[in-house]
Design an enzyme around this catalytic site. Structure first.
Site, short mmCIF file in Angstrom:
data_model
loop_
_atom_site.label_atom_id
_atom_site.label_comp_id
_atom_site.label_asym_id
_atom_site.label_seq_id
_atom_site.Cartn_x
_atom_site.Cartn_y
_atom_site.Cartn_z
N GLY A 238 0.75 -1.25 0.00
CA GLY A 238 0.00 0.00 0.00
C GLY A 238 0.78 1.29 0.00
N GLU A 273 4.20 -6.47 1.76
CA GLU A 273 3.72 -6.88 0.43
C GLU A 273 3.64 -5.70 -0.51
OE1 GLU A 273 -0.19 -8.38 1.29
OE2 GLU A 273 0.54 -10.15 2.33
N PRO A 274 4.74 -5.00 -0.75
CA PRO A 274 4.66 -3.84 -1.64
C PRO A 274 4.53 -4.26 -3.10
CG PRO A 274 6.93 -4.23 -1.02
CD PRO A 274 6.11 -5.25 -0.27
N GLY A 275 3.63 -3.63 -3.82
CA GLY A 275 3.50 -3.89 -5.25
C GLY A 275 3.85 -2.63 -6.02
N ARG A 312 -6.10 2.90 -15.79
CA ARG A 312 -6.15 3.62 -14.51
C ARG A 312 -6.84 4.98 -14.61
NH1 ARG A 312 -2.61 5.04 -11.40
NH2 ARG A 312 -3.60 4.22 -9.54
N CYS A 344 -13.58 3.13 -28.68
CA CYS A 344 -14.89 3.77 -28.87
C CYS A 344 -15.64 3.90 -27.55
CB CYS A 344 -15.69 2.98 -29.88
SG CYS A 344 -14.83 2.94 -31.44
N GLU A 345 -15.13 4.71 -26.66
CA GLU A 345 -15.74 4.97 -25.36
C GLU A 345 -15.31 6.37 -24.95
OE1 GLU A 345 -17.08 2.67 -22.84
OE2 GLU A 345 -16.66 0.75 -23.81
N TYR A 373 0.15 -1.87 -12.17
CA TYR A 373 -1.26 -1.82 -12.55
C TYR A 373 -1.46 -1.17 -13.92
CZ TYR A 373 -1.35 -2.86 -7.59
OH TYR A 373 -1.11 -3.41 -6.36
N1 LLP Z 1 -1.37 -7.03 -0.55
C1 LLP Z 1 -2.69 -7.14 -0.76
C2 LLP Z 1 -3.45 -8.10 0.04
C3 LLP Z 1 -3.32 -6.34 -1.73
O1 LLP Z 1 -4.63 -6.43 -1.92
C4 LLP Z 1 -2.56 -5.43 -2.49
C5 LLP Z 1 -3.17 -4.59 -3.52
C6 LLP Z 1 -1.15 -5.37 -2.25
C7 LLP Z 1 -0.61 -6.17 -1.27
C8 LLP Z 1 -0.25 -4.44 -3.00
O2 LLP Z 1 -0.60 -3.11 -2.77
P1 LLP Z 1 0.34 -1.95 -3.34
O3 LLP Z 1 1.65 -1.99 -2.59
O4 LLP Z 1 0.53 -2.20 -4.78
O5 LLP Z 1 -0.44 -0.70 -3.09
N2 LLP Z 1 -5.45 -1.49 -9.44
C9 LLP Z 1 -5.31 -0.47 -8.43
C10 LLP Z 1 -4.59 -0.99 -7.22
C11 LLP Z 1 -5.27 -2.19 -6.59
C12 LLP Z 1 -4.50 -2.74 -5.40
C13 LLP Z 1 -5.12 -3.99 -4.88
N3 LLP Z 1 -4.41 -4.63 -3.81
C14 LLP Z 1 -4.58 0.73 -9.04
O6 LLP Z 1 -4.27 0.71 -10.23
O7 LLP Z 1 -4.39 1.73 -8.35
#
Ligand code: LLP
Length: 421
Positions: A238, A273-275, A312, A344-345, A373
């Site tokens: 997050g 859990e950074p994404g 996004r 087309c949106e 994402y």
């Molecule tokens: N762990 C869990 C359980 C999650 O649900 C998520 C993201 C993460 C880790 C990773 O979160 P991050 O570090 O990436 O913020 N599609 C959306 C974001 C959806 C995130 C869903 N869960 C966007 O494009 O902003």
């Protein structure tokens, strides 16, 4: 320091001029920087207390080359499906560093993950707990489990990516947590190892994290008093990233220090859990201006990338900086454009009234901070092939997912017998 910068008036990805890649693969394409991925991973890993498992949230960018790049630095993975699990394993992440999250795991997914010997299942509800217990017992196995608790804190992010409020579908309600832990303890196929929390994504303020982590710390003390062996806390992901030039966000070292302060006295193994933090700034979407259209009140730049390539802005009203690949001259005039795609949106729009240098058909532009994402949320709507993905490392680049041909896309479909005659 960014790894996408102008050199001699041309945008480069590390040492490669972006037009060189465009000349080879065509547009649109996603372009990732190895150095940027490495910088982000190291910044995060070094900020976390020693021994923490950095489980990269594969959902942000599941390209095997991206996962492999992070795996080589020591990353684990957070996965939410068997597909992501297989990707993480294929990219060289050992099962012992993989956690399995998600609110709707199927029994076959549980079975596969148990066989693989995953580090931890993050379980979100009682039904799922029962299912996992049954699957584990059928294999004479024991599943290592952390329960994801919902701390009911407001992450103060976009409503569509907030997950830690009581009204969200995620996690076990705070008030039921101790009772569910007690049930879990009675299940022979379940071994409780920790507590998991995740409050949302693109969180730009550390206070909601702190509130959640402090609550989790209090819960750990209660659970220990109840006789549970809580050895791990999974802090979720997050941490937000800047999307606008000049935007300042809490750095990972402040996040790490805060986490340490909140739960450091509990003698637990930490998992993060950074994404987005790992991959967002490591990717750009390179696209070409097809047309510039002027209506009575608007100037439109029509790109060859659309909402199917990057959803996004359409989905979350997300802001992405847009730059021209040719560096504008000093003091170059700027004009307001609605930057749109060919789909087309009416929602197929990347930016409204965006001030940009004068654009002309054939100009390349780059949409920034799309490494997370971006490609993973792409679709082939309007029968548009998925944009290819390119990984740059220094002066080298590789196509890490080619653009499918239209023929290959059609060949995946089948004609039923009654339509053949
Ligand atoms: N762990 C869990 C359980 C999650 O649900 C998520 C993201 C993460 C880790 C990773 O979160 P991050 O570090 O990436 O913020 N599609 C959306 C974001 C959806 C995130 C869903 N869960 C966007 O494009 O902003």
């Amino acid at each position: 320091m960014t790894h996408f910068a102008y050199r001699a008036g041309v945008l480069h990805a590390e040492d490669i001029p972006v037009p060189e890649i465009a000349g080879t693969v065509g547009t649109p394409f996603y372009c990732y920087s190895t150095a940027a991925l490495e910088r982000q991973f190291r910044a995060f890993a070094e900020a976390m207390p020693k021994g923490a498992l950095i489980a990269y949230a594969v959902k942000a960018n599941g390209n095997l080359a991206v996962i492999r790049t992070l795996a080589r630095l020591g990353a684990g993975a957070d996965v939410v499906s068997i597909g992501e699990l297989k990707r993480a394993l294929a990219a060289g992440i050992p099962a012992s560093k993989i956690v399995f999250s998600g609110v709707g795991k199927t029994r076959p997914e549980m079975a596969y993950a148990l066989d693989a010997g995953l580090h931890q299942f993050n379980v979100e509800g009682e039904g799922e707990l029962e299912a996992l217990n049954e699957v584990a017992l059928s294999k004479n196995a024991v599943a290592p489990v952390a329960l994801r608790v919902n701390p009911d804190v407001d992450a103060k992010t976009h409503a569509k990516i907030s997950t830690g409020k009581a009204e969200n579908k995620f996690g076990i309600p705070w008030t039921k947590a101790r009772a569910v832990y007690a049930r879990a303890k009675s299940m022979p196929g379940i071994k409780i190892v920790g507590v998991d929390v995740h409050i949302g994504s693109q969180v730009t303020d550390l206070e909601p994290f702190r509130a959640a982590f402090v609550r989790v710390g209090e819960l750990v003390r209660l659970l220990r008093a109840d006789g549970h062996n809580i050895r791990r806390i999974d802090l979720g992901g997050g941490l937000g990233v800047p999307y606008r030039d000049g935007e300042i966000l809490p750095p990972p070292k402040d996040y790490g220090a805060m986490a340490h302060q909140a739960v450091g006295d509990l003698d637990v193994e930490l998992i993060a859990e950074p994404g987005r933090f790992m991959t967002a700034s490591a990717g750009i979407l390179v696209t070409q201006v097809l047309y510039v259209k002027e209506s009575e009140s608007k100037r439109f730049a029509v790109l060859d990338a659309g909402m199917n390539d990057l959803i996004r802005p359409a989905l979350y009203e997300a802001w992405h900086d847009i730059v021209t690949v040719q560096e504008p001259g000093p003091g170059a005039a700027r004009f307001a454009y609605d930057v749109v795609g060919p789909v087309c949106e009416s929602t197929d729009m990347f930016a409204r009234d965006r001030e940009l240098p004068k654009l002309a058909p054939g100009d390349l532009v780059a949409i920034l901070t799309v490494g997370a994402y971006g490609a993973v949320l792409a679709s082939s709507y309007n029968a548009r092939p998925l944009a290819p993905e390119i990984l740059v490392k220094g002066g080298d680049f590789a196509v890490v997912r080619p653009r499918p041909t239209i023929e290959a896309m059609m060949a995946e479909e089948r004609t039923p017998a009654w339509l053949k005659t």
